[in-house]
Design a protein around this motif. Structure first.
Motif, short mmCIF file in Angstrom:
data_model
loop_
_atom_site.label_atom_id
_atom_site.label_comp_id
_atom_site.label_asym_id
_atom_site.label_seq_id
_atom_site.Cartn_x
_atom_site.Cartn_y
_atom_site.Cartn_z
N ALA A 141 0.83 -1.20 0.00
CA ALA A 141 0.00 0.00 0.00
C ALA A 141 0.86 1.26 0.00
O ALA A 141 0.60 2.21 -0.75
N SER A 142 1.89 1.29 0.82
CA SER A 142 2.76 2.48 0.86
C SER A 142 3.52 2.65 -0.44
O SER A 142 3.72 3.77 -0.92
N ALA A 143 3.95 1.55 -1.06
CA ALA A 143 4.64 1.64 -2.35
C ALA A 143 3.70 2.18 -3.42
O ALA A 143 4.10 3.01 -4.25
N THR A 144 2.46 1.77 -3.40
CA THR A 144 1.48 2.25 -4.37
C THR A 144 1.21 3.74 -4.18
O THR A 144 1.14 4.50 -5.15
N VAL A 145 1.09 4.18 -2.92
CA VAL A 145 0.83 5.59 -2.64
C VAL A 145 2.00 6.44 -3.07
O VAL A 145 1.82 7.50 -3.70
N THR A 146 3.22 6.03 -2.78
CA THR A 146 4.39 6.83 -3.19
C THR A 146 4.51 6.86 -4.71
O THR A 146 4.90 7.88 -5.28
N GLU A 147 4.20 5.79 -5.37
CA GLU A 147 4.24 5.75 -6.83
C GLU A 147 3.22 6.71 -7.42
O GLU A 147 3.51 7.45 -8.37
N LEU A 148 2.01 6.74 -6.85
CA LEU A 148 0.98 7.66 -7.32
C LEU A 148 1.40 9.12 -7.09
O LEU A 148 1.17 9.98 -7.95
N LYS A 149 2.01 9.41 -5.95
CA LYS A 149 2.45 10.78 -5.66
C LYS A 149 3.52 11.23 -6.64
O LYS A 149 3.48 12.35 -7.15
N SER A 150 4.46 10.33 -6.94
CA SER A 150 5.54 10.71 -7.86
C SER A 150 4.99 10.96 -9.27
O SER A 150 5.40 11.90 -9.95
N LYS A 151 4.05 10.15 -9.71
CA LYS A 151 3.45 10.36 -11.03
C LYS A 151 2.64 11.64 -11.07
O LYS A 151 2.64 12.37 -12.07
N ALA A 152 1.94 11.92 -9.97
CA ALA A 152 1.14 13.14 -9.92
C ALA A 152 2.05 14.37 -9.93
O ALA A 152 1.73 15.39 -10.56
N GLU A 153 3.19 14.33 -9.23
CA GLU A 153 4.13 15.47 -9.22
C GLU A 153 4.71 15.71 -10.59
O GLU A 153 4.96 16.86 -10.97
N GLU A 154 4.96 14.65 -11.35
CA GLU A 154 5.49 14.80 -12.70
C GLU A 154 4.49 15.48 -13.62
O GLU A 154 4.85 16.32 -14.45
N LYS A 155 3.23 15.15 -13.48
CA LYS A 155 2.20 15.66 -14.39
C LYS A 155 1.65 17.01 -13.95
O LYS A 155 1.22 17.78 -14.79
N CYS A 156 1.66 17.29 -12.67
CA CYS A 156 1.04 18.51 -12.17
C CYS A 156 2.14 19.52 -11.81
O CYS A 156 3.06 19.24 -11.03
N SER A 157 2.03 20.73 -12.29
CA SER A 157 3.03 21.76 -12.01
C SER A 157 2.80 22.45 -10.67
O SER A 157 3.69 23.06 -10.10
N VAL A 158 1.61 22.36 -10.10
CA VAL A 158 1.28 22.99 -8.83
C VAL A 158 1.96 22.24 -7.67
O VAL A 158 2.43 22.86 -6.72
N MET A 159 2.01 20.93 -7.74
CA MET A 159 2.59 20.17 -6.65
C MET A 159 4.08 20.27 -6.72
O MET A 159 4.85 20.19 -5.90
#
Length: 159
Positions: A141-159
């Motif tokens: 679960a923690s690996a999945t959450v960190t993976e989602l955060k990293s992908k979201a940071e790459e795509k979103c300029s606000v984060m």
């Protein structure tokens, strides 16, 4: 070679009627099948009746086995919610209402059904959770959450 010549020319005495010819061959093969089988007429008829009865019994047994198999296929189709087959239903109708699935096959189907019901129920799901390793679940679960955060940071300029 001699046979070929003899058959082409033929036996010259056979046409004269002196008794040398194909008449003996015709008399040697009787026209009555009972005599050919070495039986009397009554014995031959009885033998033929027995053959017909045995064939009818074999055909009836074969039809019954086919109907049993069709019944089992219908049970399996119901169990797995597959589309019905008209061929199986027709086979069961042809055999009549006395068609039953063999007991061994019914036991196998029932055992599979109880196993699947146990897995599908809420209690079965809870038991599966108890058998799982909680530390391993937390890591996934923690690996999945960190993976989602990293992908979201790459795509979103606000984060």
């Amino acid at each position: 070679m001699a046979f070929l010549i003899k058959s082409m020319i033929g036996n010259p005495l056979s046409g004269m009627g002196f008794g040398g010819g194909g008449d003996k061959e015709e008399e040697a093969t009787p026209s009555d099948p009972a005599k050919a089988a070495g039986m009397t007429r009554e014995e031959y008829e009885e033998y033929q009746k027995q053959l017909v009865e045995e064939k009818m019994e074999r055909d009836a047994d074969f039809l019954h086995k086919k109907a049993e198999r069709a019944t089992l296929r219908v049970c399996l189709r119901d169990k797995y919610r597959l589309p019905k087959s008209e061929q199986d239903e027709n086979m069961i109708e042809m055999a009549g209402d006395d068609v039953d699935v063999p007991e061994e096959l019914l036991k196998m189907v029932d055992e599979d059904a109880t196993e699947e019901e146990g897995k599908d129920s809420l209690m079965g799901q809870i038991q599966n959770l108890q058998n799982m390793d909680m530390d391993q679940l937390k890591e996934k679960a923690s690996a999945t959450v960190t993976e989602l955060k990293s992908k979201a940071e790459e795509k979103c300029s606000v984060m």
